[in-house]
Design a protein around this motif. Structure first.
Motif, PDB file in Angstrom:
ATOM      1  N   ARG A  38       0.839  -1.200   0.000  1.00 55.98           N
ATOM      2  CA  ARG A  38       0.000   0.000   0.000  1.00 55.98           C
ATOM      3  C   ARG A  38       0.872   1.249   0.000  1.00 55.98           C
ATOM      4  O   ARG A  38       1.932   1.272   0.614  1.00 55.98           O
ATOM      5  CB  ARG A  38      -0.905   0.015   1.229  1.00 55.98           C
ATOM      6  CG  ARG A  38      -2.020  -1.007   1.202  1.00 55.98           C
ATOM      7  CD  ARG A  38      -2.657  -1.133   2.581  1.00 55.98           C
ATOM      8  NE  ARG A  38      -1.854  -1.959   3.479  1.00 55.98           N
ATOM      9  CZ  ARG A  38      -1.779  -1.780   4.791  1.00 55.98           C
ATOM     10  NH1 ARG A  38      -2.415  -0.778   5.359  1.00 55.98           N
ATOM     11  NH2 ARG A  38      -1.050  -2.583   5.527  1.00 55.98           N
ATOM     12  N   HIS A  39       0.374   2.292  -0.676  1.00 57.76           N
ATOM     13  CA  HIS A  39       1.092   3.561  -0.738  1.00 57.76           C
ATOM     14  C   HIS A  39       0.144   4.741  -0.510  1.00 57.76           C
ATOM     15  O   HIS A  39       0.426   5.857  -0.942  1.00 57.76           O
ATOM     16  CB  HIS A  39       1.788   3.698  -2.096  1.00 57.76           C
ATOM     17  CG  HIS A  39       2.721   2.558  -2.403  1.00 57.76           C
ATOM     18  ND1 HIS A  39       3.950   2.426  -1.811  1.00 57.76           N
ATOM     19  CD2 HIS A  39       2.569   1.490  -3.229  1.00 57.76           C
ATOM     20  CE1 HIS A  39       4.540   1.322  -2.267  1.00 57.76           C
ATOM     21  NE2 HIS A  39       3.725   0.738  -3.118  1.00 57.76           N
ATOM     22  N   ASP A  40      -0.961   4.487   0.154  1.00 61.34           N
ATOM     23  CA  ASP A  40      -1.920   5.552   0.433  1.00 61.34           C
ATOM     24  C   ASP A  40      -1.426   6.407   1.603  1.00 61.34           C
ATOM     25  O   ASP A  40      -0.503   6.017   2.331  1.00 61.34           O
ATOM     26  CB  ASP A  40      -3.283   4.946   0.769  1.00 61.34           C
ATOM     27  CG  ASP A  40      -3.225   4.079   2.013  1.00 61.34           C
ATOM     28  OD1 ASP A  40      -3.724   4.500   3.059  1.00 61.34           O
ATOM     29  OD2 ASP A  40      -2.630   2.967   1.935  1.00 61.34           O
ATOM     30  N   SER A  43      -1.253   4.575   5.183  1.00 60.94           N
ATOM     31  CA  SER A  43      -0.162   3.609   5.358  1.00 60.94           C
ATOM     32  C   SER A  43       1.188   4.318   5.453  1.00 60.94           C
ATOM     33  O   SER A  43       2.079   3.901   6.204  1.00 60.94           O
ATOM     34  CB  SER A  43      -0.154   2.594   4.212  1.00 60.94           C
ATOM     35  OG  SER A  43       0.130   3.216   2.970  1.00 60.94           O
ATOM     36  N   GLN A  44       1.339   5.410   4.726  1.00 62.36           N
ATOM     37  CA  GLN A  44       2.573   6.191   4.816  1.00 62.36           C
ATOM     38  C   GLN A  44       2.704   6.854   6.190  1.00 62.36           C
ATOM     39  O   GLN A  44       3.805   6.921   6.758  1.00 62.36           O
ATOM     40  CB  GLN A  44       2.596   7.235   3.706  1.00 62.36           C
ATOM     41  CG  GLN A  44       2.713   6.628   2.313  1.00 62.36           C
ATOM     42  CD  GLN A  44       2.536   7.644   1.209  1.00 62.36           C
ATOM     43  OE1 GLN A  44       2.303   8.823   1.454  1.00 62.36           O
ATOM     44  NE2 GLN A  44       2.633   7.193  -0.039  1.00 62.36           N
ATOM     45  N   GLU A 106      -7.685  13.002  -0.790  1.00 64.62           N
ATOM     46  CA  GLU A 106      -7.102  11.670  -0.670  1.00 64.62           C
ATOM     47  C   GLU A 106      -7.564  10.890   0.543  1.00 64.62           C
ATOM     48  O   GLU A 106      -7.434   9.666   0.561  1.00 64.62           O
ATOM     49  CB  GLU A 106      -5.567  11.777  -0.626  1.00 64.62           C
ATOM     50  CG  GLU A 106      -4.943  12.339  -1.899  1.00 64.62           C
ATOM     51  CD  GLU A 106      -3.443  12.423  -1.777  1.00 64.62           C
ATOM     52  OE1 GLU A 106      -2.958  12.906  -0.733  1.00 64.62           O
ATOM     53  OE2 GLU A 106      -2.753  11.981  -2.704  1.00 64.62           O
ATOM     54  N   SER A 122      -8.761   5.999   2.899  1.00 64.10           N
ATOM     55  CA  SER A 122      -7.658   6.651   2.200  1.00 64.10           C
ATOM     56  C   SER A 122      -7.538   6.055   0.805  1.00 64.10           C
ATOM     57  O   SER A 122      -7.887   4.891   0.573  1.00 64.10           O
ATOM     58  CB  SER A 122      -6.364   6.446   2.995  1.00 64.10           C
ATOM     59  OG  SER A 122      -5.323   7.248   2.510  1.00 64.10           O
ATOM     60  N   ASP A 124      -5.466   4.796  -2.433  1.00 64.04           N
ATOM     61  CA  ASP A 124      -4.235   4.290  -2.999  1.00 64.04           C
ATOM     62  C   ASP A 124      -4.367   4.346  -4.525  1.00 64.04           C
ATOM     63  O   ASP A 124      -5.394   3.957  -5.082  1.00 64.04           O
ATOM     64  CB  ASP A 124      -4.006   2.846  -2.534  1.00 64.04           C
ATOM     65  CG  ASP A 124      -2.683   2.282  -3.006  1.00 64.04           C
ATOM     66  OD1 ASP A 124      -2.597   1.894  -4.188  1.00 64.04           O
ATOM     67  OD2 ASP A 124      -1.746   2.200  -2.202  1.00 64.04           O
ATOM     68  N   SER A 125      -3.330   4.818  -5.212  1.00 65.08           N
ATOM     69  CA  SER A 125      -3.422   5.015  -6.659  1.00 65.08           C
ATOM     70  C   SER A 125      -3.634   3.702  -7.408  1.00 65.08           C
ATOM     71  O   SER A 125      -4.155   3.686  -8.529  1.00 65.08           O
ATOM     72  CB  SER A 125      -2.157   5.706  -7.180  1.00 65.08           C
ATOM     73  OG  SER A 125      -1.009   4.908  -6.912  1.00 65.08           O
ATOM     74  N   ARG A 126      -3.265   2.580  -6.819  1.00 71.39           N
ATOM     75  CA  ARG A 126      -3.420   1.279  -7.476  1.00 71.39           C
ATOM     76  C   ARG A 126      -4.588   0.481  -6.917  1.00 71.39           C
ATOM     77  O   ARG A 126      -5.314  -0.178  -7.661  1.00 71.39           O
ATOM     78  CB  ARG A 126      -2.140   0.465  -7.316  1.00 71.39           C
ATOM     79  CG  ARG A 126      -2.182  -0.901  -7.975  1.00 71.39           C
ATOM     80  CD  ARG A 126      -0.826  -1.571  -7.946  1.00 71.39           C
ATOM     81  NE  ARG A 126      -0.872  -2.911  -8.518  1.00 71.39           N
ATOM     82  CZ  ARG A 126      -1.153  -3.998  -7.823  1.00 71.39           C
ATOM     83  NH1 ARG A 126      -1.389  -3.894  -6.516  1.00 71.39           N
ATOM     84  NH2 ARG A 126      -1.185  -5.186  -8.407  1.00 71.39           N
TER      85      ARG A 126
END
Length: 230
Positions: A38-40, A43-44, A106, A122, A124-126
């Motif tokens: 995850r890169h939302d 999670s960051q 976002e 949130s 996530d772009s994917r």
């Protein structure tokens, strides 16, 4: 999605549990919704908390709310209020104690007075929409816990085209905020007339001759025709 339409997302949240019709598909490759990295923003933030690169201060009155909004760059002025019991914390929501929702492009945060958790979604772009909770008790570091099964009962069904996503929904509430599901409901899109919007919400501002479903409830009847839009 920009502005208010994106907001209600969390907002309209849990109305009636129903199976997440397409979970078996988006859990498979190449999406692997539950297992892919995850890169939302949430999670960051969790990674920064674990690395001591960020911190969430705990307030006795609002818990982690103010600190969480700051770390996610969500303006407090984005606040909207929902008095319908359309969250899994429904027992704590009423007309006098509405659920507060905050958002940017976002992330979305739902806060209930004296709630056990803060509700978070949130992007996530994917993977799309990812759902979390944050317990309202002080810990070091605080843990943003990913939620799948409970949240996806409503947020991965026919109303979101079978994938994890967000929605805006208007219901016919009683004075206590309980949804009268037998009266039906409206899924809100950019095409929805104002007369079908904001059932179960508090609304401010002027709107000319138009009427909406906000700020009001049915009194002692299940007949939606009795909802006073004036």
């Amino acid at each position: 999605m920009k502005g208010v339409p994106a907001l209600v997302v969390i907002a309209a949240s849990v109305l009636a549990a129903r199976p997440a019709t397409a979970q078996i598909d988006f859990d498979r490759e190449p999406i692997s919704y539950r297992t892919a990295p995850r890169h939302d923003p949430v999670s960051q933030l969790q990674a920064r908390l674990e690395q001591k690169a960020a911190r969430l201060d705990f307030d006795p009155a609002r818990g982690y709310l103010s600190a969480l909004l700051r770390e996610l760059n969500i303006p407090p002025a984005s606040q909207t209020l929902v008095f319908s019991k359309t969250s899994f914390q429904r027992s704590r929501i009423s007309a006098k104690r509405p659920r507060a929702l905050y958002f940017n492009d976002e992330s979305y945060v739902g806060w209930v007075q004296n709630g056990k958790v803060i509700e978070i979604s949130s992007i996530d772009s994917r993977l799309g929409a990812i759902f979390y909770t944050l317990e309202q008790r002080q810990s070091d570091p605080p843990v943003l816990t990913r939620q799948t099964d409970d949240c996806l009962q409503c947020h991965a069904g026919s109303m979101t085209d079978g994938v994890p996503g967000h929605m805006i929904r208007s219901i016919f509430p009683t004075a206590s905020g309980t949804p009268i599901l037998s009266a039906g409901s409206f899924r809100t899109t950019y095409r929805s007339p104002l007369s079908e919007r904001w059932g179960g919400w508090y609304v401010t501002g002027t709107h000319g001759q138009e009427r909406h479903m906000g700020n009001t409830a049915l009194r002692g009847t299940d007949d939606p025709e009795r909802l006073d839009r004036d």
